[in-house]
Design a protein around this motif. Structure first.
Motif, short mmCIF file in Angstrom:
data_model
loop_
_atom_site.label_atom_id
_atom_site.label_comp_id
_atom_site.label_asym_id
_atom_site.label_seq_id
_atom_site.Cartn_x
_atom_site.Cartn_y
_atom_site.Cartn_z
N GLN A 51 -9.48 5.65 0.61
CA GLN A 51 -9.71 4.72 -0.50
C GLN A 51 -8.50 3.82 -0.73
O GLN A 51 -8.64 2.63 -1.05
CB GLN A 51 -10.07 5.49 -1.78
CG GLN A 51 -11.41 6.19 -1.71
CD GLN A 51 -12.58 5.24 -1.52
OE1 GLN A 51 -12.65 4.19 -2.16
NE2 GLN A 51 -13.50 5.58 -0.62
N ASP A 52 -7.29 4.37 -0.56
CA ASP A 52 -6.10 3.56 -0.82
C ASP A 52 -5.92 2.47 0.23
O ASP A 52 -5.41 1.39 -0.07
CB ASP A 52 -4.84 4.42 -0.94
CG ASP A 52 -3.83 3.80 -1.88
OD1 ASP A 52 -4.25 3.33 -2.96
OD2 ASP A 52 -2.64 3.76 -1.55
N TYR A 53 -6.37 2.73 1.46
CA TYR A 53 -6.33 1.69 2.49
C TYR A 53 -7.15 0.48 2.04
O TYR A 53 -6.68 -0.66 2.09
CB TYR A 53 -6.87 2.24 3.82
CG TYR A 53 -7.11 1.18 4.86
CD1 TYR A 53 -6.04 0.53 5.48
CD2 TYR A 53 -8.41 0.80 5.22
CE1 TYR A 53 -6.26 -0.47 6.43
CE2 TYR A 53 -8.64 -0.20 6.16
CZ TYR A 53 -7.56 -0.82 6.76
OH TYR A 53 -7.77 -1.81 7.69
N ALA A 82 -7.16 -5.17 -0.82
CA ALA A 82 -7.44 -6.02 -1.98
C ALA A 82 -6.14 -6.40 -2.70
O ALA A 82 -6.01 -7.51 -3.22
CB ALA A 82 -8.39 -5.30 -2.94
N PHE A 83 -5.19 -5.47 -2.70
CA PHE A 83 -3.91 -5.69 -3.38
C PHE A 83 -3.11 -6.82 -2.71
O PHE A 83 -2.36 -7.53 -3.39
CB PHE A 83 -3.12 -4.37 -3.39
CG PHE A 83 -1.86 -4.40 -4.21
CD1 PHE A 83 -1.90 -4.62 -5.58
CD2 PHE A 83 -0.63 -4.18 -3.61
CE1 PHE A 83 -0.73 -4.63 -6.33
CE2 PHE A 83 0.54 -4.19 -4.35
CZ PHE A 83 0.50 -4.42 -5.72
N VAL A 84 -3.28 -7.00 -1.39
CA VAL A 84 -2.61 -8.09 -0.67
C VAL A 84 -3.04 -9.44 -1.25
O VAL A 84 -2.22 -10.32 -1.51
CB VAL A 84 -2.91 -8.02 0.85
CG1 VAL A 84 -2.44 -9.30 1.56
CG2 VAL A 84 -2.25 -6.80 1.49
N VAL A 142 3.73 2.82 -10.73
CA VAL A 142 2.99 4.08 -10.84
C VAL A 142 3.13 4.87 -9.54
O VAL A 142 3.40 6.08 -9.57
CB VAL A 142 1.50 3.84 -11.21
CG1 VAL A 142 0.67 5.11 -10.99
CG2 VAL A 142 1.38 3.38 -12.66
N TYR A 143 3.00 4.18 -8.41
CA TYR A 143 3.14 4.88 -7.13
C TYR A 143 4.59 5.32 -6.90
O TYR A 143 4.84 6.42 -6.40
CB TYR A 143 2.62 4.01 -5.97
CG TYR A 143 1.18 4.35 -5.62
CD1 TYR A 143 0.24 4.57 -6.61
CD2 TYR A 143 0.76 4.46 -4.29
CE1 TYR A 143 -1.07 4.89 -6.31
CE2 TYR A 143 -0.56 4.79 -3.98
CZ TYR A 143 -1.46 5.00 -5.00
OH TYR A 143 -2.76 5.33 -4.69
N GLN A 144 5.54 4.47 -7.24
CA GLN A 144 6.95 4.82 -7.05
C GLN A 144 7.29 6.09 -7.84
O GLN A 144 7.83 7.05 -7.29
CB GLN A 144 7.84 3.64 -7.54
CG GLN A 144 9.17 3.52 -6.81
CD GLN A 144 10.16 4.60 -7.15
OE1 GLN A 144 10.34 4.94 -8.31
NE2 GLN A 144 10.82 5.14 -6.13
N ASP A 203 -8.05 6.72 -12.99
CA ASP A 203 -9.39 6.81 -12.38
C ASP A 203 -9.29 6.86 -10.86
O ASP A 203 -10.10 7.52 -10.20
CB ASP A 203 -10.25 5.60 -12.79
CG ASP A 203 -10.63 5.62 -14.27
OD1 ASP A 203 -10.47 6.69 -14.90
OD2 ASP A 203 -11.07 4.58 -14.78
N PHE A 204 -8.31 6.14 -10.31
CA PHE A 204 -8.14 6.12 -8.86
C PHE A 204 -7.71 7.49 -8.33
O PHE A 204 -8.28 8.01 -7.38
CB PHE A 204 -7.12 5.04 -8.46
CG PHE A 204 -7.22 4.64 -7.01
CD1 PHE A 204 -8.01 3.57 -6.62
CD2 PHE A 204 -6.54 5.35 -6.02
CE1 PHE A 204 -8.12 3.20 -5.28
CE2 PHE A 204 -6.65 4.99 -4.68
CZ PHE A 204 -7.45 3.92 -4.31
N TRP A 205 -6.74 8.11 -9.00
CA TRP A 205 -6.32 9.48 -8.61
C TRP A 205 -7.50 10.45 -8.74
O TRP A 205 -7.66 11.34 -7.93
CB TRP A 205 -5.18 9.98 -9.50
CG TRP A 205 -3.84 9.35 -9.39
CD1 TRP A 205 -3.07 8.91 -10.44
CD2 TRP A 205 -3.03 9.14 -8.22
NE1 TRP A 205 -1.87 8.43 -9.99
CE2 TRP A 205 -1.82 8.56 -8.64
CE3 TRP A 205 -3.22 9.37 -6.85
CZ2 TRP A 205 -0.80 8.21 -7.74
CZ3 TRP A 205 -2.20 9.03 -5.96
CH2 TRP A 205 -1.02 8.46 -6.40
C1 HMH Z 1 -4.24 2.66 -6.31
N1 HMH Z 1 -2.02 1.83 -6.82
C2 HMH Z 1 -2.90 2.19 -5.88
N2 HMH Z 1 -2.60 2.13 -4.58
C3 HMH Z 1 -1.38 1.69 -4.18
N3 HMH Z 1 -1.10 1.64 -2.86
C4 HMH Z 1 -0.42 1.32 -5.14
C5 HMH Z 1 -0.79 1.40 -6.47
C6 HMH Z 1 0.97 0.87 -4.79
O1 HMH Z 1 1.01 -0.22 -4.03
#
Ligand code: HMH
Length: 219
Positions: free
Chosen positions: A46-48, A53-55, A142-144, A212-214
Motif C-alpha cells: 500500500q505504501d508503494y 501519489a505523494f510524488v 510522521v514516518y520519521q 487510518d493508513f497504519w
Molecule cells: C502513508 N505517509 C505514508 N507513507 C509514506 N511513505 C510517508 C508518509 C513518508 O513519505
C-alpha cells in the motif's frame, strides 16, 4: 525560533493525535519484534502506491514554492526531496522483491484511496503554499518519528526490518524534516489568521489519515 514556532505549539497542543500517528500498534509491534510479517507486506504494497501519489503532491508543493519568489531555498529543499522520492520508489521495488511481494497487481485499499484523494485536494491552485508545505512536513515527519522510534537502542526491531526503519528513521531524514518544519514555520509566521486556521485543520487531517493508513496493515 526552534521552540516557539507555530508548529512546536501545535505539536504540544495536539500531542495526543501526534502520538496516535507515530506510536501506532503496527509501529510498536515492529519495535518490540512481535510484528506480523503479513501486516508488514500489506503495508509495503500500500505504501508503494501511496508514494507514487505523494510524488505528484510533492511536485505541486514545489510549484507553489517556485511561485512564491522569496522561497528560493525552499525550492531547492523540495527539489532534493523529490529526487529522494525517486530513490524511494526504486527501494520499494527491490524491497518487494526481497519479500516476494508483487507490486504490479496491487489495488489501493479504501484508507489509501481516501489519503490519495486528500492529497489531490491539496494540489489545487487555490490551496496556499503555507497549507501545502505544512501538510508535506507533517506527512514526512510522521514516518520519521515512527521509524526512528523503532531504531532506539532499547528497541527489538527484527534485523530484516532495520533497513526499512532506517529509510525514514535515519539522521539525515530527521534533518530534512526539521528543515521542512522551519519552512512551514516561516510561512505560518507571515500568514493571515484564516490561513493559519486552515493549516492547523489540515495538519490534524494528515494525522488522522496516517492513523487510518497504519490501520490498513491489520488486513
Ligand atoms: C502513508 N505517509 C505514508 N507513507 C509514506 N511513505 C510517508 C508518509 C513518508 O513519505
Amino acid at each position: 525560533d526552534e521552540c516557539g514556532g507555530t508548529i512546536e505549539i501545535w505539536l504540544r497542543k495536539h500531542a495526543l493525535n501526534f502520538t496516535r500517528a507515530t506510536r501506532h500498534p503496527f509501529i510498536l509491534s515492529i519495535r518490540d519484534g512481535s510484528v506480523d510479517i503479513a501486516s508488514f507486506k500489506r503495508w509495503l504494497e500500500q505504501d508503494y502506491l501511496f508514494v507514487r501519489a505523494f510524488v505528484a503532491f510533492a511536485a505541486s508543493v514545489l510549484i507553489k514554492a517556485c511561485k512564491e519568489s522569496e522561497n528560493g531555498s525552499d525550492m531547492e529543499v523540495l527539489l532534493q526531496g523529490i529526487s529522494a522520492l525517486s530513490d524511494e520508489l526504486a527501494w520499494f521495488k527491490s524491497e518487494a522483491e526481497k519479500w516476494g511481494v508483487s507490486l504490479s497487481g496491487v489495488s489501493p485499499q479504501p484508507a489509501n484511496l481516501s489519503y490519495c484523494r486528500f492529497l489531490d485536494s491539496l494540489m489545487s491552485q487555490e490551496v496556499e503554499y503555507t497549507v501545502a508545505i505544512t501538510a508535506f512536513w507533517a506527512i514526512e515527519t510522521v514516518y520519521q518519528d515512527s521509524f526512528a522510534y523503532c531504531l532506539e537502542v532499547e528497541s527489538k526491531t527484527p534485523h530484516e526490518l532495520k533497513e526499512t526503519c532506517k529509510r525514514w528513521g535515519n539522521a539525515a531524514f530527521g534533518h530534512y524534516c526539521r528543515t521542512l518544519q522551519k519552512m512551514a514555520n516561516r510561512q505560518l509566521h507571515k500568514a493571515p489568521g484564516d490561513v493559519i486556521k486552515k493549516t492547523e485543520a489540515t495538519f490534524l487531517q494528515v494525522l488522522d489519515k496516517e492513523i487510518d493508513f497504519w490501520n490498513m496493515s491489520h488486513g
